[in-house]
Design a protein around this motif. Structure first.
Motif, PDB file in Angstrom:
ATOM      1  N   SER A 124       0.243   7.616  -5.899  1.00 26.34           N
ATOM      2  CA  SER A 124      -1.127   7.699  -6.510  1.00 26.34           C
ATOM      3  C   SER A 124      -1.462   8.945  -7.056  1.00 26.34           C
ATOM      4  O   SER A 124      -2.271   9.094  -7.795  1.00 26.34           O
ATOM      5  CB  SER A 124      -1.947   7.464  -5.229  1.00 26.34           C
ATOM      6  OG  SER A 124      -1.790   8.341  -4.149  1.00 26.34           O
ATOM      7  N   ASP A 125      -0.842  10.103  -6.563  1.00 28.10           N
ATOM      8  CA  ASP A 125      -1.166  11.537  -6.892  1.00 28.10           C
ATOM      9  C   ASP A 125      -0.659  11.708  -8.490  1.00 28.10           C
ATOM     10  O   ASP A 125      -1.116  12.338  -9.390  1.00 28.10           O
ATOM     11  CB  ASP A 125      -0.671  12.692  -6.291  1.00 28.10           C
ATOM     12  CG  ASP A 125       0.876  12.588  -6.126  1.00 28.10           C
ATOM     13  OD1 ASP A 125       1.457  11.372  -6.411  1.00 28.10           O
ATOM     14  OD2 ASP A 125       1.342  13.595  -5.866  1.00 28.10           O
TER      15      ASP A 125
ATOM     16  N   LEU B 241      -6.386   2.604   1.044  1.00 29.24           N
ATOM     17  CA  LEU B 241      -6.141   4.023   0.502  1.00 29.24           C
ATOM     18  C   LEU B 241      -7.354   4.688   0.190  1.00 29.24           C
ATOM     19  O   LEU B 241      -8.404   4.032  -0.021  1.00 29.24           O
ATOM     20  CB  LEU B 241      -5.512   4.169  -0.599  1.00 29.24           C
ATOM     21  CG  LEU B 241      -3.951   3.337  -0.811  1.00 29.24           C
ATOM     22  CD1 LEU B 241      -3.218   3.445  -2.182  1.00 29.24           C
ATOM     23  CD2 LEU B 241      -3.050   4.160   0.406  1.00 29.24           C
ATOM     24  N   ASP B 242      -7.425   6.136   0.180  1.00 26.37           N
ATOM     25  CA  ASP B 242      -8.590   6.954   0.369  1.00 26.37           C
ATOM     26  C   ASP B 242      -9.513   6.665  -1.094  1.00 26.37           C
ATOM     27  O   ASP B 242     -10.725   6.400  -1.020  1.00 26.37           O
ATOM     28  CB  ASP B 242      -8.535   8.243   0.579  1.00 26.37           C
ATOM     29  CG  ASP B 242      -8.220   8.612   1.937  1.00 26.37           C
ATOM     30  OD1 ASP B 242      -8.673   7.908   2.589  1.00 26.37           O
ATOM     31  OD2 ASP B 242      -7.492   9.577   2.116  1.00 26.37           O
ATOM     32  N   ARG B 243      -8.635   6.525  -2.210  1.00 26.64           N
ATOM     33  CA  ARG B 243      -9.492   6.651  -3.528  1.00 26.64           C
ATOM     34  C   ARG B 243      -9.440   5.206  -3.867  1.00 26.64           C
ATOM     35  O   ARG B 243      -9.842   4.844  -5.058  1.00 26.64           O
ATOM     36  CB  ARG B 243      -8.567   7.245  -4.316  1.00 26.64           C
ATOM     37  CG  ARG B 243      -7.213   7.335  -4.486  1.00 26.64           C
ATOM     38  CD  ARG B 243      -6.660   8.343  -5.616  1.00 26.64           C
ATOM     39  NE  ARG B 243      -7.043   7.729  -6.925  1.00 26.64           N
ATOM     40  CZ  ARG B 243      -6.102   7.398  -7.885  1.00 26.64           C
ATOM     41  NH1 ARG B 243      -4.930   7.640  -7.730  1.00 26.64           N
ATOM     42  NH2 ARG B 243      -6.358   6.934  -9.051  1.00 26.64           N
TER      43      ARG B 243
ATOM     44  N   GLU C 169       0.611   4.167  -2.515  1.00 28.09           N
ATOM     45  CA  GLU C 169       0.431   5.587  -2.047  1.00 28.09           C
ATOM     46  C   GLU C 169       1.385   6.758  -2.512  1.00 28.09           C
ATOM     47  O   GLU C 169       0.997   7.637  -2.712  1.00 28.09           O
ATOM     48  CB  GLU C 169       0.291   5.810  -0.459  1.00 28.09           C
ATOM     49  CG  GLU C 169      -0.256   6.959   0.042  1.00 28.09           C
ATOM     50  CD  GLU C 169      -0.270   6.706   1.733  1.00 28.09           C
ATOM     51  OE1 GLU C 169      -1.113   7.514   2.051  1.00 28.09           O
ATOM     52  OE2 GLU C 169       0.105   5.693   2.161  1.00 28.09           O
TER      53      GLU C 169
ATOM     54  N   LYS D 111       0.669  -1.104  -0.142  1.00 27.89           N
ATOM     55  CA  LYS D 111      -0.064   0.149  -0.153  1.00 27.89           C
ATOM     56  C   LYS D 111       0.899   1.295   0.075  1.00 27.89           C
ATOM     57  O   LYS D 111       0.513   2.154  -0.639  1.00 27.89           O
ATOM     58  CB  LYS D 111      -0.910   0.030   1.196  1.00 27.89           C
ATOM     59  CG  LYS D 111      -1.797   1.162   1.452  1.00 27.89           C
ATOM     60  CD  LYS D 111      -2.926   0.993   2.401  1.00 27.89           C
ATOM     61  CE  LYS D 111      -2.382   0.465   3.733  1.00 27.89           C
ATOM     62  NZ  LYS D 111      -1.880   1.805   4.460  1.00 27.89           N
TER      63      LYS D 111
ATOM     64  N   PRO E  27      -7.113  -1.229   6.489  1.00 39.28           N
ATOM     65  CA  PRO E  27      -7.125  -0.125   5.980  1.00 39.28           C
ATOM     66  C   PRO E  27      -6.772  -0.106   4.575  1.00 39.28           C
ATOM     67  O   PRO E  27      -5.721  -0.846   4.082  1.00 39.28           O
ATOM     68  CB  PRO E  27      -6.372   0.806   6.843  1.00 39.28           C
ATOM     69  CG  PRO E  27      -5.958  -0.141   8.212  1.00 39.28           C
ATOM     70  CD  PRO E  27      -6.085  -1.625   7.610  1.00 39.28           C
TER      71      PRO E  27
ATOM     72  N   GLN F  72      -7.287  -2.468  -3.992  1.00 31.96           N
ATOM     73  CA  GLN F  72      -6.620  -2.891  -3.136  1.00 31.96           C
ATOM     74  C   GLN F  72      -7.277  -4.284  -2.648  1.00 31.96           C
ATOM     75  O   GLN F  72      -8.318  -4.651  -2.220  1.00 31.96           O
ATOM     76  CB  GLN F  72      -6.733  -2.001  -1.724  1.00 31.96           C
ATOM     77  CG  GLN F  72      -5.750  -2.744  -0.604  1.00 31.96           C
ATOM     78  CD  GLN F  72      -5.477  -1.796   0.505  1.00 31.96           C
ATOM     79  OE1 GLN F  72      -5.133  -0.389   0.270  1.00 31.96           O
ATOM     80  NE2 GLN F  72      -5.825  -2.396   1.691  1.00 31.96           N
TER      81      GLN F  72
ATOM     82  N   ASP G 132     -11.970  -1.549  -2.298  1.00 31.73           N
ATOM     83  CA  ASP G 132     -11.607  -2.666  -1.357  1.00 31.73           C
ATOM     84  C   ASP G 132     -11.950  -4.040  -2.168  1.00 31.73           C
ATOM     85  O   ASP G 132     -13.224  -4.371  -2.576  1.00 31.73           O
ATOM     86  CB  ASP G 132     -12.487  -2.683  -0.236  1.00 31.73           C
ATOM     87  CG  ASP G 132     -11.827  -3.706   0.980  1.00 31.73           C
ATOM     88  OD1 ASP G 132     -11.043  -4.657   0.484  1.00 31.73           O
ATOM     89  OD2 ASP G 132     -12.275  -3.658   1.945  1.00 31.73           O
TER      90      ASP G 132
END
Length: 628
Positions: free
Chosen positions: A176-177, A196-198, A173, A169, A194, A186, A201
């Motif tokens: 990712s931007d 990543l925000d975007r 991360e 992850k 947990p 993921q 799952d």
């Protein structure tokens, strides 16, 4: 089999008689006598492999189609074992169906590629195989890559999405931007991990997907359709995405199976990375295509290798050269001979440790082979001849068209005669291995890379006749008079360390960025007791302004462990060629020998910092008192 041996003995007696009573061409007859049993067996197995591939192509079978047929034939047989879990063929089949159905609903078009960045486990295989069932192409990204090299690999295959394991992850991360247009999925080994925000799952999404077969999509597939992208350093530059279609996958997996005589009752120990051809195709493919149970391991462990083979009752195991050296370095144990492994196959087993390895671990057969992911010049050693990577009968070049070409030592370009054609090497003469390209025959085809320009660079034109094309392996081999091939070295700007190909230009770029764009050249140097060549960087620093701490931190952050230069040489003068290139050959020949090199030398020690090489340190490394 008894009749075959009787035939071979009779043929040998006849040839021996001719040898004794014929004065002309006696050496040729002697060679024929010595190699005929090997050649007959090899030809028989070669014919079987090619007949199977021909049948599968005629029937239109893909890897997924062959696997589905195996799953239907014996659903309860164990396909993969990972840690304490056994995966039956039915379970793998249903998982792949769920992957295919799920991603089919995500707006991807047939032929689109998806990056797969995960550690090795059965789900890894299930994900790329499931994607192929829906018509998508998985790009098997090396999970050691970070930052710009990771980004490059994703873009090289024109990926439309990224599937990554939760254990990686942080690596995703970090970039990712820079890939906002790509959807992230993921996969987590444990629930409630947990994400990543975007990211989406993936684990619960797949669990809630119908596991029924994708019959319509399977029917649309063709054995020459793209199946995977597998990355290779090639001879220069960043990793290249080599195209592997189903037929190519079948050839690599079934070729080793057929030529080495693997059995359906075997159980294979595969501790190699699944993003590599060796682990992910030649090893894992035995379950997908030939019904053999494969034991997978998250990562290789020298201390666990033989205990695992004993525990899982393995009869076959895989290696790369470094694995064999690591195993010899482990203290002796009852497990060394308590195992049931009769065959180990792989590439890179050094001739110097071949016999000690066999003697200590009592492995009856070593199946050394040679091949490139994207290449068509594949060889297999079927009779355990020490040091050989394979053979081709001296009189069978047309049946299996590989050859060695004379090359210029400085430019690595083929030497051509007055007629403009290449010159073949004689026995005992090193040369670059090539495979003649014939798209009509699977074993002789060359699918190339995602980058068409990179593909063209690997092709040699007008080889032994006008219009003839061949794949340039970039490797220097030598053939003896019996037709055995022996690996010598790599041409170009790539060296092999820790079982990985290291592209020097990639490392040079990282070093240059880390030290303010100073001139640097990277090359491989031999280290006693180690397979391959360790990385060494020569850096031009006449002002003595180099910050070694920043450099050490920079290479640790940007490069995987196998690509980090272990030695540094600080230059006050630039040894240039007439074409304004650093004389890498001269630097390489001097290595890190403090008695030859007057420039400051540094060594990347276990603390992760560069320390000055003293006479004692140099001696300790050369005498193998320091493990590298």
């Amino acid at each position: 089999m008894t009749e075959l041996y009787q035939l071979l003995i009779s043929a040998g007696v006849v040839l021996l008689g001719i040898f004794l009573f014929t004065g002309s061409r006696w050496r040729f007859l002697y060679i024929l006598y010595k190699t005929l049993p090997r050649d007959i067996l090899g030809a028989f197995r070669f014919f079987q492999v090619n007949a199977l591939l021909w049948w599968w192509e005629r029937k239109g079978y893909t890897v997924a189609a062959v696997f589905s047929r195996l799953a239907a034939a014996h659903p309860e047989k164990i396909a993969y074992i990972f840690e304490e879990k056994e995966w039956t063929y039915k379970e793998v089949e249903e998982f792949t169906n769920q992957v295919g159905r799920y991603f089919k609903s995500k707006g991807l078009s047939r032929g689109d590629s998806v990056a797969l960045v995960m550690e090795g486990r059965p789900e890894y295989i299930g994900i790329w195989l499931g994607l192929s069932k829906a018509g998508f192409v998985a790009a098997l990204v090396n999970n050691n890559l970070r930052h710009d090299v990771l980004l490059h690999s994703i873009h090289a295959a024109e990926c439309k999405a990224v599937i990554y394991g939760s254990e990686l992850k942080d690596a995703i991360e970090d970039i990712s931007d820079k890939i906002p247009e790509l959807t992230l999925y993921q996969w987590s080994e444990l629930s409630n991990t947990p994400i990543l925000d975007r990211a989406i799952d993936l684990s619960p999404a797949l669990a809630n997907t119908d596991p029924d077969p994708l019959l319509e999509d399977l029917a649309l597939g063709h054995p020459r359709d793209k199946l995977l992208y597998i990355y290779t350093s090639g001879t220069t530059g960043m990793p290249k995405a080599a195209v592997v279609n189903s037929l190519r996958y079948m050839l690599m997996s079934c070729g080793v199976h057929g030529m080495l005589g693997l059995r359906e009752t075997d159980r294979i120990y595969d501790a190699l990375p699944l993003y590599h051809t060796a682990g992910g195709v030649v090893g894992a493919g035995q379950a997908l295509l030939r019904g053999i149970t494969v034991v997978l391991r998250r990562r290789f462990s020298a201390s666990k290798f033989w205990p695992d083979c004993v525990y899982y009752e393995c009869t076959v195991a895989q290696y790369i050269g470094e694995i064999c050296r690591y195993l010899l370095a482990v203290p002796q144990s009852p497990n060394d001979t308590a195992h049931r492994v009769r065959l180990m196959f792989g590439n890179g087993l050094r001739p110097q440790i071949w016999e000690p390895f066999v003697e200590r671990f009592r492995v009856k057969q070593i199946g050394e082979f040679y091949g490139a992911t994207e290449g068509n010049s594949n060889l297999v050693n079927i009779d355990s001849t020490v040091g050989a990577v394979g053979f081709v009968p001296r009189y069978a070049g047309r049946m299996y068209p590989v050859a060695l070409l004379r090359v210029n030592e400085d430019t690595c370009e083929p030497i051509r005669g007055p007629d403009g054609l290449c010159i073949a090497c004689k026995p005992g003469e090193p040369g670059v291995l090539i495979g003649k390209i014939n798209p009509k025959i699977a074993v002789n085809d060359f699918s190339g890379y995602a980058d068409k320009k990179a593909s063209e660079k690997k092709i040699i034109h007008d080889v032994f006749k006008k219009g003839e094309r061949a794949f340039n392996s970039g490797d220097i081999l030598v053939m003896d008079e019996f037709g055995y091939f022996y690996f010598k070295d790599r041409t170009g700007d790539t060296f092999r360390w820790r079982g990985e190909n290291v592209a020097t230009s990639e490392v040079e770029a990282v070093i240059s960025n880390a030290i303010g764009l100073k001139d640097a050249v990277v090359y491989g140097v031999e280290v006693p007791g180690n397979e391959g060549k360790a990385g060494m960087a020569a850096i031009y620093d006449p002002e003595h302004s180099l910050n070694l701490k920043e450099l050490g931190e920079g290479v640790k952050k940007a490069l995987p462990t196998y690509a980090r230069p272990l030695f540094l040489r600080i230059l006050e003068d630039l040894p240039m060629t007439g074409t304004f290139k650093l004389k890498k050959t001269d630097l390489q020949s001097e290595g890190f020998d403090i008695n030859k090199v007057k420039d400051p030398l540094y060594f990347f020690d276990r603390t992760g910092t560069y320390v000055r090489v003293t006479e004692q340190l140099c001696k300790d490394i050369q005498e193998q008192k320091i493990r590298i």
